[in-house]
Design an enzyme around this catalytic site. Structure first.
Site, PDB file in Angstrom:
ATOM      1  N   GLU A 189       0.822  -1.206   0.000  1.00 16.70           N
ATOM      2  CA  GLU A 189       0.000   0.000   0.000  1.00 16.70           C
ATOM      3  C   GLU A 189       0.862   1.265   0.000  1.00 16.70           C
ATOM      4  O   GLU A 189       0.742   2.128   0.874  1.00 16.70           O
ATOM      5  CB  GLU A 189      -0.957  -0.006   1.191  1.00 16.70           C
ATOM      6  N   GLU A 202      -6.716  -7.719  -1.105  1.00 20.98           N
ATOM      7  CA  GLU A 202      -7.199  -7.689   0.282  1.00 20.98           C
ATOM      8  C   GLU A 202      -8.674  -7.326   0.315  1.00 20.98           C
ATOM      9  O   GLU A 202      -9.146  -6.506  -0.471  1.00 20.98           O
ATOM     10  CB  GLU A 202      -6.437  -6.651   1.119  1.00 20.98           C
TER      11      GLU A 202
END
Length: 678
Positions: free
Chosen positions: A151, A310
């Site tokens: 991320e 995710e």
């Protein structure tokens, strides 16, 4: 390269952090994974301190054991590089690695994403670790994918970044004179005479930030956002280069965050083998927003299937109200990702952490430690279904005829603008048009500025504030050849350096749109105006509400289709269409209510022969399609809290999840899903 299809099915798994657990749990974890149909685990995402406990010391013994344990259990491996959080010794010994935030404060050790992307220390150590991992595991038989960092995001405003920013600016503009011109530094007497006079635009200097704190130079802030995205991309590329020295045939990704503001993902896409992203829709978020984001991720690489890297099996602990996913919702969101082009279904996390900030975040294996939970049973049920589906959907592609333009740099410029309204929200305005087509069950591709417009019948470009060189000519060519183009108020206002155009808005788009804009009226949140149709469209009659912004425009070659109903500009055009060559260009000068957008886009699509996936609008039902080897796979998703009988418009089809033949109507339970092979 796409993801490795050696599993011959949709990958199913998620983030696994066994280094947080005593080894006695590992065998039970693998057994439960197998019971749930989980066949992929992402490991080593936050293990840098374990892998490199000292400057000249590496220790891979625990990771060796983890890789061995997963391979024994036939669990495929996604291997992280662990570079999202540096070790404490590195911060103590090399303080240049620590970021300076937008308020000018030097960070200390702690958190994650606290590494300056322009720190030589960070870049050297991160690349070295990636190379060590690739050298050791690059040919591991269980390795499916490399996962760089995690991320990635956030900007730094330190001295390293200041120096790198000046280098970036010299490369972009060449001379200080050119920079002064494009930044319009004569305003307020802010002329620069030397490159070293330029400092990062933070709260202490020229900064304009997302919270609408304004200063002089929006142009410098816009360029710093470009520079910030490029700086992080350079870090990613260094790790990729290090991995490729020893691992040439394993694809590489880093997980994106959907519409995350601070990075231009279209710029990143050429360097990502397969797009992956983390999907965490809020419980009260409209399903169409998540659908749009999936389509955006798919659009980054021209329709190539992406990875759902995710999602939470149940609850996201960081949301203001940690609401559980209701029975069926986890499966529904998973299949929504697959419907829009995902070839994986992954979770964060597989086993719930015992401590720190994510100990209450959802997981396949809860703290109780066994499979006798609602969440585990639902995950196992989904795992069994994905196993039965096999590879039938792998690499299937959607086939949309409508493209919606999305541009990160335009978004930055729009939301940095000093007026006309502090409520300008690029994503929200783009979503309005996507949401209307979603309700019409009309598939959409999200398209970048460099995308191939000729693949589409209709291109929609809301809030096209910034016009980059060559773009207007591309639009003209598309429309002239027979395409339909639609854009909105606050378009064609500035060039790529945020300098206003002269000669009338919408600037270079004036010719194709056949209008010019004079003023923009910002309405208070509680205020509305009226959009009055004049009968030009038989299917779209009457009066509709509009709000937010009302642009005062004049027609040149365009035809007026609707006018304003109130205020001093009552009777002025609010909706126009211009015939240009063989095509049409629409201009929507205000922000209409949803029923109007639905009717307008339904009319435009009908005129272009674009058909809905369902015979009529069906409230709360999402329809999406993927195509492979001449076969269509129609996904129907029930977002209602009650069962719904959906009309497919098909006399007969085969439903893949149940294995049954169905006729025209199919009953979907609350949050239920059907996949019809047509």
């Amino acid at each position: 390269m796409p993801i490795n299809n050696k599993l011959k099915k949709v990958w199913y798994g998620g983030d696994y952090n066994p280094e947080q657990w005593d080894k006695r749990y590992w065998d039970e974890d693998v057994r439960l994974f197998q019971l749930a149909g989980i066949d992929v685990a992402t490991v080593n995402v936050f293990s840098w301190p374990l892998l490199q406990p000292a400057e000249d010391e590496y220790d891979f013994s625990m990771l060796d054991s983890i890789m061995e344990k997963l391979q024994e259990g036939n669990i495929g491996i996604i291997l992280g590089t662990s570079t999202a959080a540096h070790p404490a010794w590195m911060a103590a010994r090399y303080p240049d690695i620590l970021r300076v935030d937008w308020e000018g404060r030097k960070r200390t050790y702690g958190g994650r994403h606290n590494s300056c992307p322009n720190s030589p220390t960070y870049r050297n150590y991160a690349a070295a670790l990636a190379e060590k991992l690739a050298e050791r595991y690059g040919n591991h038989p269980g390795l499916l994918l490399w996962h760089v960092n995690n991320e990635m995001g956030g900007y730094c405003y330190c001295d390293n970044c200041a120096k790198a920013f000046r280098v970036w600016l010299k490369k972009r503009y060449g001379t200080i004179e050119t920079l002064n011109k494009v930044w319009y530094t004569a305003f307020w007497g802010h002329t620069f005479y030397d490159w070293n006079e330029i400092v990062p635009p933070n709260l202490l200097s020229e900064g304009v930030h997302w919270n609408w704190q304004r200063s002089n130079q929006t142009s410098i802030s816009l360029d710093y956002f470009r520079f910030g995205s490029d700086s992080l991309l350079a870090c990613y590329k260094l790790e990729v280069e290090a991995i490729r020295k020893h691992s040439r045939n394993i694809p590489i990704t880093t997980n994106f965050m959907g519409t995350y503001k601070e990075m231009n993902y279209f710029d990143w896409a050429p360097y990502i083998d397969v797009i992956s992203w983390d999907s965490y829709p809020a419980p009260n978020q409209p399903p169409s927003m998540n659908a749009m984001t999936h389509d955006l991720m798919r659009g980054l690489k021209d329709g190539q299937p992406f990875m759902l890297m995710e999602q939470t099996p149940s609850v996201a602990n960081w949301q203001p109200y940690c609401k559980l996913k209701r029975p069926g919702e986890m499966k529904k969101w998973s299949y929504q990702a697959v419907a829009h082009g995902a070839d994986t279904v992954m979770f964060f996390q597989l086993r719930k952490s015992l401590g720190s900030c994510e100990k209450m975040h959802g997981a396949v294996i809860e703290h109780v430690g066994h499979g006798n939970t609602r969440v585990f049973r639902e995950c196992a049920e989904l795992g069994e279904e994905l196993g039965r589906l096999g590879d039938v959907l792998i690499d299937a592609r959607p086939d949309a005829q409508v493209g919606i333009l999305y541009d990160w740099e335009n978004r930055w410029a729009v939301e940095l603008s000093s007026g006309p309204s502090n409520d300008l929200n690029y994503v929200k305005e783009v979503h309005k048009y996507y949401d209307a087509l979603y309700d019409l069950h009309i598939p959409v591709d999200m398209v970048g500025l460099n995308g191939d417009f000729n693949r589409y019948e209709v291109i929609i470009a809301p809030l096209l504030y910034m016009i980059k060189p060559g773009f207007a000519a591309k639009v003209e060519s598309f429309v002239e050849a027979g395409g339909t183009f639609l854009t909105t108020y606050f378009s064609g206002i500035v060039n790529e350096t945020d300098l206003a155009v002269t000669g009338g808005y919408p600037g270079e788009l004036r010719k194709v749109l056949g209008i010019w804009a004079e003023e923009i009226d910002a309405l208070y949140p509680e205020d509305t105006n009226e959009l009055v149709m004049n009968g030009a469209i038989q299917e779209l009659q009457g009066t509709f509400s509009c709000s937010f912004l009302c642009e005062l425009i004049h027609t040149e070659t365009a035809e007026v289709m609707a006018t304003y109903g109130e205020d001093f500009y009552a009777g002025m055009p609010a909706l126009t269409v211009n015939r240009y060559g063989q095509g049409l260009a629409y201009y929507v000068a205000t922000s209409p209510e949803k029923p109007f957008l639905v009717k307008l886009l339904e009319y435009i699509c009908k005129e272009k022969g674009i058909e809905s996936l369902l015979p009529f609008q069906q409230q709360g039902i999402e329809a999406s399609r993927r195509v492979k080897d001449g076969r269509n796979y129609l996904f129907l998703i029930n977002h209602n809290n009650t069962s719904f009988v959906a009309n497919t418009g098909l006399p007969s089809s085969f439903e893949l999840l149940s294995g049954k033949r169905v006729t025209q109507n199919i009953e979907l339970p609350a949050h239920g899903v059907a996949i019809l092979q047509v």
